[in-house]
Design an enzyme around this catalytic site. Structure first.
Site, short mmCIF file in Angstrom:
data_model
loop_
_atom_site.label_atom_id
_atom_site.label_comp_id
_atom_site.label_asym_id
_atom_site.label_seq_id
_atom_site.Cartn_x
_atom_site.Cartn_y
_atom_site.Cartn_z
N HIS A 133 82.39 48.38 71.44
CA HIS A 133 82.07 47.13 70.74
C HIS A 133 80.74 47.34 70.01
CE1 HIS A 133 81.72 43.06 69.62
NE2 HIS A 133 81.94 42.46 70.76
N ARG A 164 89.28 43.21 65.47
CA ARG A 164 89.29 43.26 66.95
C ARG A 164 90.73 43.42 67.40
NH1 ARG A 164 86.28 39.37 71.15
NH2 ARG A 164 84.60 40.72 70.45
N LYS A 203 105.64 39.81 63.72
CA LYS A 203 106.94 40.24 63.18
C LYS A 203 107.14 41.74 63.35
CE LYS A 203 106.54 36.89 59.41
NZ LYS A 203 106.27 36.81 57.97
N ARG A 256 82.10 34.18 69.46
CA ARG A 256 80.87 34.71 68.88
C ARG A 256 81.12 35.73 67.80
NH1 ARG A 256 79.56 32.98 72.77
NH2 ARG A 256 81.24 34.19 73.66
N THR A 257 81.86 36.77 68.15
CA THR A 257 81.93 37.90 67.23
C THR A 257 82.55 37.48 65.90
OG1 THR A 257 82.08 39.34 69.13
CG2 THR A 257 82.67 40.30 67.02
C1 NCD Z 1 82.18 40.65 74.64
C2 NCD Z 1 83.49 41.30 74.29
O1 NCD Z 1 84.28 40.74 73.56
O2 NCD Z 1 83.68 42.42 74.75
N1 NCD Z 1 82.00 39.43 73.99
C3 NCD Z 1 81.40 39.44 72.77
O3 NCD Z 1 81.89 40.00 71.83
N2 NCD Z 1 80.21 38.85 72.66
C4 NCD Z 1 81.94 40.52 76.08
C5 NCD Z 1 82.99 39.86 76.91
O4 NCD Z 1 84.02 39.41 76.41
O5 NCD Z 1 82.76 39.79 78.11
#
Ligand code: NCD
Length: 303
Positions: free
Chosen positions: A129, A101, A80, A51-52
């Protein structure tokens, strides 16, 4: 130049402006279709995501911009031994904005401090997040019409769930919010968050059984048990199915109680609940694109 590391980096007024912009994007997408022509977003994902990452990429494409990046650390120079601070210096030469991320708490912050382009924290370990929180807040604002005066149940892995930590921080600035934390003993909210809620005289309770509180919730935020942050598989297996939201439990909920989930779902919401009009977790995904479009425009000073 601004970055987004934590939802608290934006004031409540700035968030209001961001959500107004996202709402306008939802109504008039064509007005924004070329706002980022010639601009590039880099998505640097050192940890899995569907998703993200795709939501960020869709947001930039919807704005007429383009996207570069990597989706796992193994295919980047991190394998590396390159440091995050070097990687962002390199990325700064290629792109105009970066979403990062990382499994390590604070890594996007290190990147931001060495970057010449805006950096967005797209999830750092079990920490924060912020863009999921923007998504959650926009969903609540759009579907409930307000961000104050409600009782919100947050259920599942409150210890490791970064979406929970960001959401609680962000909601604690609005008035009349009552938190009901629903988790097994081992997965309660971290101590620092509990202390913060105490210090700010916020109303909250911690319970174990979902059934006991279901009837008083205006919103229920379900979360997955965060397998990847457990130290041993046995504990995960013991706790993973602690909560399963099904039709019977939904029958105890208010007629207008919204069910949210950041996704991915594992077992904690039974698929039979998906058809219930109160289940809005797939609508939430759509709001995530609008709010990331608004965020990119804001950080690039194009709003
Ligand atoms: C969340 C995350 O990555 O923290 N997912 C997301 O970004 N929608 C929630 C999860 O992974 O449970």
């Amino acid at each position: 130049m601004r970055h987004l590391m934590n939802p608290m980096d934006f004031s409540v007024e700035e968030l209001d402006r961001l959500f107004d912009l996202a709402a306008d994007i939802e109504k008039n997408p064509e007005k924004y279709a070329h706002k980022c022509t010639g601009k590039k977003l880099a998505t640097c994902f050192y940890e899995p995501s569907t998703r993200t990452r795709l939501s960020f990429e869709t947001a930039m494409l919807n704005l007429g911009g383009s996207v570069i990046g990597f989706s796992d650390a193994g295919s980047s120079s991190a394998s590396k031994g390159e440091s995050v601070s070097d990687t962002i210096r390199v990325i700064s030469c290629f792109a105009d904005i970066c979403a990062m991320r990382h499994p390590k708490e604070g890594a996007p912050m290190v990147a931001a401090s060495h970057s010449t382009i805006p950096v967005i924290n797209a999830g750092d370990g079990g920490h924060q997040h912020p863009t999921q929180t923007l998504t959650d807040l926009l969903t609540i604002r759009s579907l409930k019409g307000r961000l104050d005066n409600f009782t919100i149940g947050i259920c599942g892995d409150l210890k490791f769930g970064r979406t929970v930590h960001s959401l609680v921080n962000a909601l604690s600035r609005y008035s009349g919010i009552r938190f009901v934390f629903i988790s097994p003993e081992e997965l309660r909210i971290p101590g620092y968050l509990r202390e913060k809620l105490w210090d700010n005289a916020l109303t909250f309770e911690e319970v174990i059984r979902l059934e006991d509180v279901m009837g008083k919730l205006d919103l229920l935020y379900m979360t997955r048990v965060q397998r990847e942050r457990f130290f041993n598989e046995e504990d995960y297996v013991r706790l993973k199915d602690f909560y399963i939201l099904n039709k019977d439990k939904m029958a105890l909920a208010k007629p207008d109680c919204l069910i949210l989930h950041p996704l991915p779902r594992v077992n904690e919401i039974s698929v039979e609940v998906d058809k219930d009009p109160r289940a809005v977790y797939f609508k939430q995904v759509q709001y995530g694109v609008y709010v990331r479009m608004a965020l990119i425009l804001t950080l690039l000073d194009l709003a």
